[in-house]
Design a protein around this motif. Structure first.
Motif, PDB file in Angstrom:
ATOM      1  N   CYS A 245     -39.218  12.452  -9.577  1.00 14.00           N
ATOM      2  CA  CYS A 245     -40.042  12.941  -8.359  1.00 14.00           C
ATOM      3  C   CYS A 245     -41.387  12.926  -8.658  1.00 14.00           C
ATOM      4  CB  CYS A 245     -39.404  14.326  -8.401  1.00 14.00           C
ATOM      5  SG  CYS A 245     -39.829  15.183 -10.036  1.00 14.00           S
TER       6      CYS A 245
ATOM      7  N   ALA B 105     -31.674  13.410  -3.780  1.00 15.58           N
ATOM      8  CA  ALA B 105     -31.095  12.101  -3.089  1.00 15.58           C
ATOM      9  C   ALA B 105     -30.644  11.103  -4.156  1.00 15.58           C
ATOM     10  CB  ALA B 105     -32.222  11.633  -2.614  1.00 15.58           C
ATOM     11  N   THR B 106     -29.744  10.149  -3.637  1.00 14.98           N
ATOM     12  CA  THR B 106     -29.309   9.278  -4.777  1.00 14.98           C
ATOM     13  C   THR B 106     -28.726   7.967  -4.030  1.00 14.98           C
ATOM     14  OG1 THR B 106     -27.997   8.834  -6.788  1.00 14.98           O
ATOM     15  CG2 THR B 106     -27.178  10.117  -5.181  1.00 14.98           C
TER      16      THR B 106
ATOM     17  N   GLU C 289     -27.481  10.820   0.418  1.00 11.55           N
ATOM     18  CA  GLU C 289     -27.229   9.371  -0.185  1.00 11.55           C
ATOM     19  C   GLU C 289     -27.649   8.505   0.770  1.00 11.55           C
ATOM     20  OE1 GLU C 289     -22.889   8.899  -0.519  1.00 11.55           O
ATOM     21  OE2 GLU C 289     -22.794  10.258  -2.182  1.00 11.55           O
TER      22      GLU C 289
ATOM     23  N   LEU D 218     -34.614   5.061  -1.499  1.00 13.25           N
ATOM     24  CA  LEU D 218     -34.607   6.246  -2.591  1.00 13.25           C
ATOM     25  C   LEU D 218     -36.023   6.359  -2.681  1.00 13.25           C
ATOM     26  CD1 LEU D 218     -32.841   8.200  -4.046  1.00 13.25           C
ATOM     27  CD2 LEU D 218     -32.495   6.455  -5.706  1.00 13.25           C
ATOM     28  N   LYS D 219     -36.601   5.213  -3.322  1.00 13.27           N
ATOM     29  CA  LYS D 219     -37.999   5.451  -3.827  1.00 13.27           C
ATOM     30  C   LYS D 219     -38.744   6.056  -2.572  1.00 13.27           C
ATOM     31  CE  LYS D 219     -38.009   2.110  -7.432  1.00 13.27           C
ATOM     32  NZ  LYS D 219     -38.661   1.027  -8.123  1.00 13.27           N
TER      33      LYS D 219
ATOM     34  N   THR E 254     -38.489   9.768  -2.234  1.00 13.59           N
ATOM     35  CA  THR E 254     -39.007  10.429  -3.417  1.00 13.59           C
ATOM     36  C   THR E 254     -40.349  10.521  -3.462  1.00 13.59           C
ATOM     37  OG1 THR E 254     -36.918   9.471  -4.407  1.00 13.59           O
ATOM     38  CG2 THR E 254     -38.804  10.497  -5.886  1.00 13.59           C
TER      39      THR E 254
ATOM     40  N   CYS F 190     -36.062  15.338  -4.780  1.00 16.11           N
ATOM     41  CA  CYS F 190     -35.959  14.923  -6.314  1.00 16.11           C
ATOM     42  C   CYS F 190     -34.862  13.917  -6.127  1.00 16.11           C
ATOM     43  CB  CYS F 190     -35.461  15.849  -7.213  1.00 16.11           C
ATOM     44  SG  CYS F 190     -36.940  17.071  -7.553  1.00 16.11           S
ATOM     45  N   SER F 191     -34.753  12.722  -6.884  1.00 20.19           N
ATOM     46  CA  SER F 191     -33.808  11.732  -7.017  1.00 20.19           C
ATOM     47  C   SER F 191     -33.058  11.498  -8.192  1.00 20.19           C
ATOM     48  CB  SER F 191     -34.528  10.268  -6.403  1.00 20.19           C
ATOM     49  OG  SER F 191     -34.852  10.501  -5.229  1.00 20.19           O
TER      50      SER F 191
END
Length: 314
Positions: A177, A208-209, A235, A242-243, A246, A252-253
């Protein structure tokens, strides 16, 4: 006699047999869920029988193939494999050797980062590089559609029939994060996390992922479900997205340290513990392919290069 005029519909049925969900098939195929449903209905109309037992409204998205559906899947699997092998067969007829190298995005980034170049991984006109998530790539490896490359797994060993595998490196998963999010969570002094620590974080902070095409989805199931249902995860379909979400400071990932670089400006806190899943990278080499013996030196060169690069960042 019944003629099949749409191979894609058959492929979607085999995917439905594998995933058991119209939604998952739509995500995998990159089409809408109604398009998947229409494909199955076309097949059922063409064959004159029900292939899928759909759950009633309110029972979820799960599906189950009927006996007829399972029979169709059993029969078309070999035919689809032959169709997918056409490029290799044509290349063999013309004397041109084509190769498919598998390199998931995070692993590809590791191999091409730094001052060195990714020499052995750079494709020529007869080489295709599959840059897809490791979980999705693994299905291609199991179907013997990829010659060699590298793939990640949360398991400590990787065994695929007819494929040589060698573990090259291992990286932890963790929470990543922005510094402002670290301050908000009160984790500034933490050097590691345990799954139970997540339950102590503010409940309004989303996580998130990466989606199920990546091994991150498996890691999330092993980690976050201990304190928060996996369904609460956001997702996304690629590492850059994703980045991006974040670095926005809104989430937070969950990601492996292999996917985070100093220039990203993010704080990475690894999950600690002997039973924590890790991002394990394996070299794979399909021994069933015709060019296996011809590519020995090439695969050795790739292995040496990958080992050198990964050892410098592990």
């Amino acid at each position: 006699m019944t003629y099949m005029d749409n191979v894609r519909d058959l492929e979607l049925l085999t995917m439905l047999a594998r995933y058991g969900s119209f939604t998952d098939v739509a995500l995998e195929a990159g089409i809408s869920q109604p398009a998947v449903s229409q494909a199955i209905r076309r097949l059922e109309k063409r064959l004159g029988t029900r292939l899928v037992q759909r759950q009633r409204f309110g029972a979820g998205d799960g599906t189950q193939l009927t006996q007829s559906g399972r029979t169709v899947v059993d029969h078309v699997g070999q035919a689809l494999d032959l169709i997918n092998s056409l490029p290799e067969a044509l290349a063999a007829r013309t004397g041109i050797r084509r190769r498919t190298i598998g390199l998931p995005p995070i692993i590809s980034s590791l191999l091409s980062s730094g001052q060195g170049r990714q020499g052995q991984c750079e494709p020529d006109k007869n080489t295709t590089v599959e840059t897809i998530g490791s979980q999705k790539l693994l299905s291609q490896i199991e179907a013997h559609r990829v010659d060699y490359g590298a793939v990640a797994s949360v398991d400590e060993s990787l065994s695929v029939d007819g494929v040589e595998t060698t573990k090259l490196a291992s990286f932890p998963f963790g929470m990543v994060c922005t510094q402002s999010m670290v301050d908000r969570l009160g984790t500034a002094g933490m050097t590691s996390l345990h799954p139970e620590d997540l339950s102590m974080l503010p409940g309004d902070v989303p996580f998130a992922t990466l989606n199920r095409d990546f091994v991150h989805a498996q890691a999330a199931q092993r980690l976050i479900h201990l304190s928060e249902p996996v369904s609460h995860l956001i997702e996304v379909s690629d590492v850059e997205t994703l980045k991006l979400v974040t670095t926005s400071g809104l989430v937070c990932s969950l990601i492996t340290s292999a996917g985070v670089h100093p220039g990203d400006g993010l704080r990475f806190i690894p999950f600690a513990g002997d039973d924590m899943p890790r991002f394990n990278i394996f070299l794979f080499n399909d021994t069933k392919r015709e060019a296996f013996h011809e590519d020995v030196e090439e695969v050795h060169a790739f292995s040496d290069y990958a080992t050198s690069r990964l050892s410098s960042v592990a």
